[in-house]
Design a protein around this motif. Sequence first.
Motif, PDB file in Angstrom:
ATOM      1  N   PRO A  72      71.982 -57.025  61.378  1.00  0.00           N
ATOM      2  CA  PRO A  72      72.961 -56.274  62.376  1.00  0.00           C
ATOM      3  C   PRO A  72      73.155 -57.131  63.707  1.00  0.00           C
ATOM      4  N   GLU A  73      72.332 -57.985  63.907  1.00  0.00           N
ATOM      5  CA  GLU A  73      72.936 -58.816  65.216  1.00  0.00           C
ATOM      6  C   GLU A  73      74.039 -59.700  65.202  1.00  0.00           C
ATOM      7  N   LEU A  74      74.391 -60.093  63.991  1.00  0.00           N
ATOM      8  CA  LEU A  74      75.538 -60.675  63.585  1.00  0.00           C
ATOM      9  C   LEU A  74      75.501 -62.173  64.243  1.00  0.00           C
ATOM     10  N   ASN A  75      74.381 -62.683  64.029  1.00  0.00           N
ATOM     11  CA  ASN A  75      74.081 -63.919  64.552  1.00  0.00           C
ATOM     12  C   ASN A  75      74.898 -64.909  63.636  1.00  0.00           C
ATOM     13  N   MET A  76      75.694 -65.761  64.328  1.00  0.00           N
ATOM     14  CA  MET A  76      76.513 -66.674  63.477  1.00  0.00           C
ATOM     15  C   MET A  76      76.029 -68.083  63.802  1.00  0.00           C
ATOM     16  N   ILE A  77      75.108 -68.239  64.606  1.00  0.00           N
ATOM     17  CA  ILE A  77      74.629 -69.759  64.843  1.00  0.00           C
ATOM     18  C   ILE A  77      73.430 -69.977  64.301  1.00  0.00           C
ATOM     19  N   ALA A 275      79.795 -36.209  63.578  1.00  0.00           N
ATOM     20  CA  ALA A 275      80.578 -37.556  64.089  1.00  0.00           C
ATOM     21  C   ALA A 275      79.372 -38.487  64.226  1.00  0.00           C
ATOM     22  N   VAL A 276      79.537 -39.740  63.568  1.00  0.00           N
ATOM     23  CA  VAL A 276      78.548 -40.887  63.706  1.00  0.00           C
ATOM     24  C   VAL A 276      79.268 -42.064  64.047  1.00  0.00           C
ATOM     25  N   ARG A 277      78.662 -42.497  65.359  1.00  0.00           N
ATOM     26  CA  ARG A 277      78.963 -43.654  66.074  1.00  0.00           C
ATOM     27  C   ARG A 277      78.598 -44.817  65.335  1.00  0.00           C
ATOM     28  N   TYR A 278      79.363 -45.870  65.296  1.00  0.00           N
ATOM     29  CA  TYR A 278      78.906 -47.141  64.913  1.00  0.00           C
ATOM     30  C   TYR A 278      79.458 -48.387  65.538  1.00  0.00           C
ATOM     31  N   PRO A 279      79.023 -49.395  65.776  1.00  0.00           N
ATOM     32  CA  PRO A 279      79.534 -50.586  66.640  1.00  0.00           C
ATOM     33  C   PRO A 279      80.708 -51.158  65.941  1.00  0.00           C
ATOM     34  N   SER A 280      81.432 -51.727  66.831  1.00  0.00           N
ATOM     35  CA  SER A 280      82.811 -52.220  66.821  1.00  0.00           C
ATOM     36  C   SER A 280      83.139 -53.357  67.322  1.00  0.00           C
ATOM     37  N   LEU A 281      83.979 -54.110  66.746  1.00  0.00           N
ATOM     38  CA  LEU A 281      84.254 -55.451  67.351  1.00  0.00           C
ATOM     39  C   LEU A 281      85.771 -55.291  68.102  1.00  0.00           C
ATOM     40  N   PHE A 337      85.895 -59.838  73.683  1.00  0.00           N
ATOM     41  CA  PHE A 337      84.632 -59.594  72.862  1.00  0.00           C
ATOM     42  C   PHE A 337      84.380 -58.089  73.203  1.00  0.00           C
ATOM     43  N   THR A 338      83.405 -57.751  72.274  1.00  0.00           N
ATOM     44  CA  THR A 338      82.695 -56.377  72.455  1.00  0.00           C
ATOM     45  C   THR A 338      80.930 -56.614  72.492  1.00  0.00           C
ATOM     46  N   GLU A 339      80.370 -55.410  72.807  1.00  0.00           N
ATOM     47  CA  GLU A 339      78.955 -55.565  72.800  1.00  0.00           C
ATOM     48  C   GLU A 339      78.360 -55.844  71.530  1.00  0.00           C
ATOM     49  N   ALA A 340      79.124 -55.647  70.461  1.00  0.00           N
ATOM     50  CA  ALA A 340      78.615 -56.228  69.180  1.00  0.00           C
ATOM     51  C   ALA A 340      78.467 -57.615  68.877  1.00  0.00           C
ATOM     52  N   LEU A 341      79.085 -58.360  69.498  1.00  0.00           N
ATOM     53  CA  LEU A 341      79.302 -59.884  69.164  1.00  0.00           C
ATOM     54  C   LEU A 341      77.967 -60.426  69.887  1.00  0.00           C
ATOM     55  N   SER A 342      77.496 -61.120  68.974  1.00  0.00           N
ATOM     56  CA  SER A 342      75.947 -61.903  69.389  1.00  0.00           C
ATOM     57  C   SER A 342      76.271 -62.541  70.738  1.00  0.00           C
ATOM     58  N   THR A 343      77.405 -63.140  71.090  1.00  0.00           N
ATOM     59  CA  THR A 343      77.335 -63.685  72.428  1.00  0.00           C
ATOM     60  C   THR A 343      78.038 -62.982  73.637  1.00  0.00           C
ATOM     61  N   TYR A 344      77.768 -61.698  73.380  1.00  0.00           N
ATOM     62  CA  TYR A 344      78.220 -60.704  74.344  1.00  0.00           C
ATOM     63  C   TYR A 344      77.535 -60.869  75.734  1.00  0.00           C
ATOM     64  N   ASP A 345      78.304 -60.745  76.589  1.00  0.00           N
ATOM     65  CA  ASP A 345      77.681 -60.913  77.954  1.00  0.00           C
ATOM     66  C   ASP A 345      78.196 -59.913  78.962  1.00  0.00           C
ATOM     67  N   SER A 346      77.449 -58.976  79.352  1.00  0.00           N
ATOM     68  CA  SER A 346      77.809 -57.880  80.330  1.00  0.00           C
ATOM     69  C   SER A 346      77.648 -58.438  81.724  1.00  0.00           C
ATOM     70  N   THR A 347      77.227 -59.690  82.090  1.00  0.00           N
ATOM     71  CA  THR A 347      77.092 -60.033  83.264  1.00  0.00           C
ATOM     72  C   THR A 347      78.404 -60.863  83.930  1.00  0.00           C
ATOM     73  N   ILE A 348      79.344 -61.209  83.210  1.00  0.00           N
ATOM     74  CA  ILE A 348      80.625 -61.702  83.463  1.00  0.00           C
ATOM     75  C   ILE A 348      81.051 -61.038  84.549  1.00  0.00           C
ATOM     76  N   ARG A 349      81.520 -61.920  85.688  1.00  0.00           N
ATOM     77  CA  ARG A 349      82.040 -61.134  87.013  1.00  0.00           C
ATOM     78  C   ARG A 349      83.336 -61.123  86.919  1.00  0.00           C
ATOM     79  N   GLY A 525      72.682 -48.690  57.984  1.00  0.00           N
ATOM     80  CA  GLY A 525      73.160 -49.787  57.991  1.00  0.00           C
ATOM     81  C   GLY A 525      74.718 -50.002  58.275  1.00  0.00           C
ATOM     82  N   MET A 526      75.314 -49.194  59.310  1.00  0.00           N
ATOM     83  CA  MET A 526      76.762 -49.304  59.527  1.00  0.00           C
ATOM     84  C   MET A 526      76.688 -50.415  60.502  1.00  0.00           C
ATOM     85  N   GLN A 527      77.408 -51.571  60.418  1.00  0.00           N
ATOM     86  CA  GLN A 527      77.472 -52.677  61.018  1.00  0.00           C
ATOM     87  C   GLN A 527      78.824 -52.775  61.625  1.00  0.00           C
ATOM     88  N   ALA A 528      78.945 -53.549  62.773  1.00  0.00           N
ATOM     89  CA  ALA A 528      80.172 -53.879  63.562  1.00  0.00           C
ATOM     90  C   ALA A 528      81.202 -54.577  62.609  1.00  0.00           C
TER      91      ALA A 528
END
Lengths: 561, 323
Positions: A72-77, A275-281, A337-349, A525-528
């Motif tokens: 579920p972490e979608l790690n591609m590295i 209603a069921v929420r699931y992560p999205s890209l 990108f969205t929160e579901a991407l492994s390199t997501y960074d919420s601190t981008i100014r 296991g609903m994945q992004a």
Amino acid sequence: MRVSAPLILTLVAAVATACRKDAPSARGTADGGTLIISSGSDATILFPPLTINVTSAQVEAQIFEHLADPGPELNMIGDAGWEGRLARSWSWSPDSLSIAFRIDSMARWQDGPPVRAADVAFTYDVYTDSAVGSPVAPLLEEIDSVTVRDSLTAVFWFSRRSPEQFATAAFQMRILPEHLLSSVDRKGLASSGFARDPVGSGPFRFVRWVPRQVIELEANTKYHLGRPHLDRVIWSIAPDYNAAFMRLLSGDADILEYMRPGDFEPLTKHPELKAVRYPSLIYGFLLFNERDPKNPKLPHPIFGDRNVRRALTMAIDRVQLVRSVYDTLAVPAVGPFTEALSTYDSTIRQIPYDPDSAAALLDAAGWRDANGDGWREKGGQQLRFTIIVPSSSTPRTRAAVIMQEMFRKVGVRAEIEQLDPPTHGSRQESKRFDASMNAMSSDGVPSTIRQLWSRAAVKEGSNYGSYESARFDALVDSAASQMDPDGAAAYYRQAYQLLADDAPAIWLFEPLSYAAMQQRIHPSGMQANGWWLNLRDWYIPREERIARDRVGLSRELAADE
Amino acid sequence: MIVLLLRRVAQGVVIVWLVATLTFLLLHAAPGDPVSATLTDPLTPPAVREYWVHRLGLDLPLHQQYVHYLASVAGGGFGFSFPHHQPVSAVLAEALPNTLLLMGVAIAVAFSAGIVIGVVQARRKGKPVDWGLSVGSLFFYSMPDFWLALMMLLVFAYWLRLFPASGMFDPVMYGSMGPWARAGDRLWHLVLPAATLALLVTAAVARFQRSALLEVARADFTRTARAKGLDERSVVWRHSLRNALLPVITLLGLALPALLGGSVFVESVFSWPGMGTLTVNAISTRDYPLLTAVVIVTSVLVVLGNLIADFLYAWADPRVRLE
């Protein structure tokens, strides 16, 4: 319609459980049940190398397997967090230039024969054969060859080391049966019988496909990772959204994979639904064309100036815009990108919402309202541009209208041109636009950002806005060559920050994806990268089953069980 | 008779060729192509797009594409549908019977019911029954097809739950049904879409039939029939109706294209997998070969419809000679 937070909280009964794998055995349930998916489009083909349609991808994911899937972490590295599917294990060569995948000896094709390493080598050959024309082929370029070490070991050889090489080998191809396809002419594979009556090694087996009506799969009781809990999964095609929603409300369908904001209210009157929420890209943005549409050799008279792009970004209150368009069903996007991407960074100014600074920046760039008509001019040319919007998208159309008003407040004249989706796509590809309301679904691989924003992608990719930055290219190249996830993330962070600062687009929204489904359906296991990827773990408790859940398996499969 | 038939067929061929050519040119003038409209993911590498553009011949000059297309049509193949990854003829073979079934039932119901209603109204002219049926038929006649379809869906599938919301058969149970149960299931699924289409046409037929019958009621031969002492039933059904059918027969020829147009919405709302939904998809994916084939098939149906109407005209009115 306002969608209140309590309403959402009431409806979203299964948010927490949807994304984790919930063992049905713990609830004392047995295998069985039918899941009817109300699908907006039919499959076009059931042959993974040529799949371009989401319904085809959903069905194929149940019939065919990858060698391994990201968690579920979608790690591609690298391979951290990856789970074996057809491959029971894998090992890297000391120089990391090859990976040997060991096929699960229990894996069988649904027509009987065991899955062998030769099938993996054959699959690579099909995907990369120019006669097949697979859209995936260019993504496999870093693979030199695939060889067979022994009947159960396939070795992938790479021309160079890369952090995403494991994902490329394990995840870009769904393994095909050589014994059924080796005699089929490669050019004719797309229209072959196999492409409409496939045989794979996955958790469900193909039963029937009645075009534009129904696709039915049945549990593969001999699946090497264990029988799926559901007996059957049926895609019932309903192209009209209202009809699809009605079908869910009337109980004819079990799940509708996406909901419009206005549909939460009717759902409250149906206690049998949730209603069921699931992560999205998926993310939305307003793309600026930095080259003049009339003469691409010249910069765009407005968007060619970085300060003007920044000023226009400052003029947009994205929080208010998201609230107006989606209410609580989306959050402002912070980058491509969205929160579901492994390199997501919420601190981008982010460039802040600041109309006064926007006006000052535009003044400084020479765009002033000299004649007092409310619109800015420079050299006799009004600060005026057109936003193209696909007519099929209500949220993007609404967002464009709201932005038009926000731009007006700083003296910028934006006009909206609604286009049918193919025309919108064609105008973007040919770069005949000023600004474009866009939405994108990431594939979960961080480095694909190159195909959208690098200089190389201006001519040979999808960098439709012609954003060009040597520093951005260098940062992404560095990120894509880091074998260490943390090191890669640090470079990606700098690249994302540069995009935020250069403002080649205004990052607008990240819609929250909700599926509407019957209460008796227990998702898992609903994945992004695909809510459907773990359907084999979904279940329906015995005590909640209805008549269609008791149809059972076909006689042949039931005998096998 | 044969000469007339051949002449009409020749006219039909020219009409179909003109329609196909015009459609081909208009489609190619619109932005986009089947490859770019299908491979919409921006992450699709340009090389893949170029490969398919070349393989499908979309990089050829327009006149060459046109010649290839005509050759393909002459061979009965209609070309290859890239979005469907199938020959167009195979795609049509799946969709056309479904539309013909829906339209056939709708036409049969609409004209039978419309004629009967028209007769009843004409016989009860000025009475409450006439007034009520006039209001009812005007109500349906003026209703947009997509709205009526949605209302039928809402009332009969959702509120009353009498009929299924969509599709041609029960997706779960159909496989385990016997032949009679299957036929019944199909009929059950056919009711709402066919009734929607039929309602739209019935109203028009009834209004035409009523007017025609009232016109004929004043004719000499009707008065003569009554003077001979025939009962009213015989006068209406044996003498007046046959003469009053002419405008309705004209309507039959016109109903085919109207029904095909209406079926786009009705098929979409009821998820009926016919030519209507196929057309919508073909437009959105710029599926040139499929869309042109749909137009050809549609124009053939319209030409055939008019031909049939001409023959029925001759049957209904001996004064009309097929010469």
